[in-house]
Design a protein around this motif. Structure first.
Motif, PDB file in Angstrom:
ATOM      1  N   ARG A  28      47.952  35.110  30.335  1.00 57.49           N
ATOM      2  CA  ARG A  28      47.301  36.187  31.095  1.00 57.49           C
ATOM      3  C   ARG A  28      46.064  36.637  30.309  1.00 57.49           C
ATOM      4  O   ARG A  28      46.078  36.713  29.086  1.00 57.49           O
ATOM      5  CB  ARG A  28      48.253  37.377  31.254  1.00 57.49           C
ATOM      6  CG  ARG A  28      49.418  37.134  32.191  1.00 57.49           C
ATOM      7  CD  ARG A  28      50.261  38.395  32.330  1.00 57.49           C
ATOM      8  NE  ARG A  28      50.404  39.059  31.040  1.00 57.49           N
ATOM      9  CZ  ARG A  28      50.141  40.364  30.839  1.00 57.49           C
ATOM     10  NH1 ARG A  28      49.717  41.136  31.792  1.00 57.49           N
ATOM     11  NH2 ARG A  28      50.333  40.884  29.636  1.00 57.49           N
TER      12      ARG A  28
ATOM     13  N   ILE B 100      45.139  34.771  35.497  1.00 59.73           N
ATOM     14  CA  ILE B 100      46.341  34.058  35.054  1.00 59.73           C
ATOM     15  C   ILE B 100      45.969  32.580  34.942  1.00 59.73           C
ATOM     16  O   ILE B 100      45.439  31.991  35.892  1.00 59.73           O
ATOM     17  CB  ILE B 100      47.499  34.265  36.047  1.00 59.73           C
ATOM     18  CG1 ILE B 100      47.900  35.743  36.065  1.00 59.73           C
ATOM     19  CG2 ILE B 100      48.698  33.390  35.675  1.00 59.73           C
ATOM     20  CD1 ILE B 100      48.942  36.098  37.104  1.00 59.73           C
TER      21      ILE B 100
ATOM     22  N   LYS C 180      42.633  40.718  36.996  1.00 57.86           N
ATOM     23  CA  LYS C 180      43.675  40.005  36.247  1.00 57.86           C
ATOM     24  C   LYS C 180      43.370  38.522  36.349  1.00 57.86           C
ATOM     25  O   LYS C 180      42.977  38.036  37.415  1.00 57.86           O
ATOM     26  CB  LYS C 180      45.052  40.260  36.869  1.00 57.86           C
ATOM     27  CG  LYS C 180      45.613  41.630  36.640  1.00 57.86           C
ATOM     28  CD  LYS C 180      46.999  41.762  37.227  1.00 57.86           C
ATOM     29  CE  LYS C 180      47.057  41.691  38.732  1.00 57.86           C
ATOM     30  NZ  LYS C 180      48.382  42.071  39.283  1.00 57.86           N
TER      31      LYS C 180
END
Lengths: 80, 80
Positions: B38, A42, A40
């Motif tokens: 994101r 961010i 992930k």
């Protein structure tokens, strides 16, 4: 200032979604895919003017919300 | 050979989860967070020996499975 946080599962922690991707690629006929990992990322636009303060704040954000320290590790990069 | 696919939402496509992160950071008392984005990153270990063939295969994987071309864009980097 921009911060980029990359969050990945700790070694040994199973990632069922990555395994599903791996199997789906094979069933779609894609050969030669040995392993799939998911991360992930961010990205944060920050009003901070000071790089060190920004890094410290993002570290705290990771510890309190963005990452789960039990199963995830994270790395932070700051672009002034 | 390692391939890295970065997948992000097209500009203008709403990301409710990113908005939730933004609000949560504010409610936890973190100031100066102007915007949160994101991205998904997928890393693939490939048995391919040829870089161009690997890039072509990963492109096809993105089009068929890894990314949703309607709402997402992707970038591919290959490490030989």
């Amino acid at each position: 200032m921009k911060a980029r946080v990359e969050i990945s599962l700790r070694p040994g922690v199973l990632d069922p979604e990555a395994q599903t991707i791996e199997r789906s690629l094979a069933s779609l006929g894609f050969e030669g895919v040995e392993h799939v990992r998911r991360l992930k990322v961010i990205e944060l636009d920050l009003a901070h003017q000071d790089r060190a303060a920004a890094e410290k704040a993002v570290e705290a954000m990771c510890e309190r919300l963005l990452a789960n320290p039990v199963i995830e590790t994270y790395s932070i990069s700051i672009d002034a």
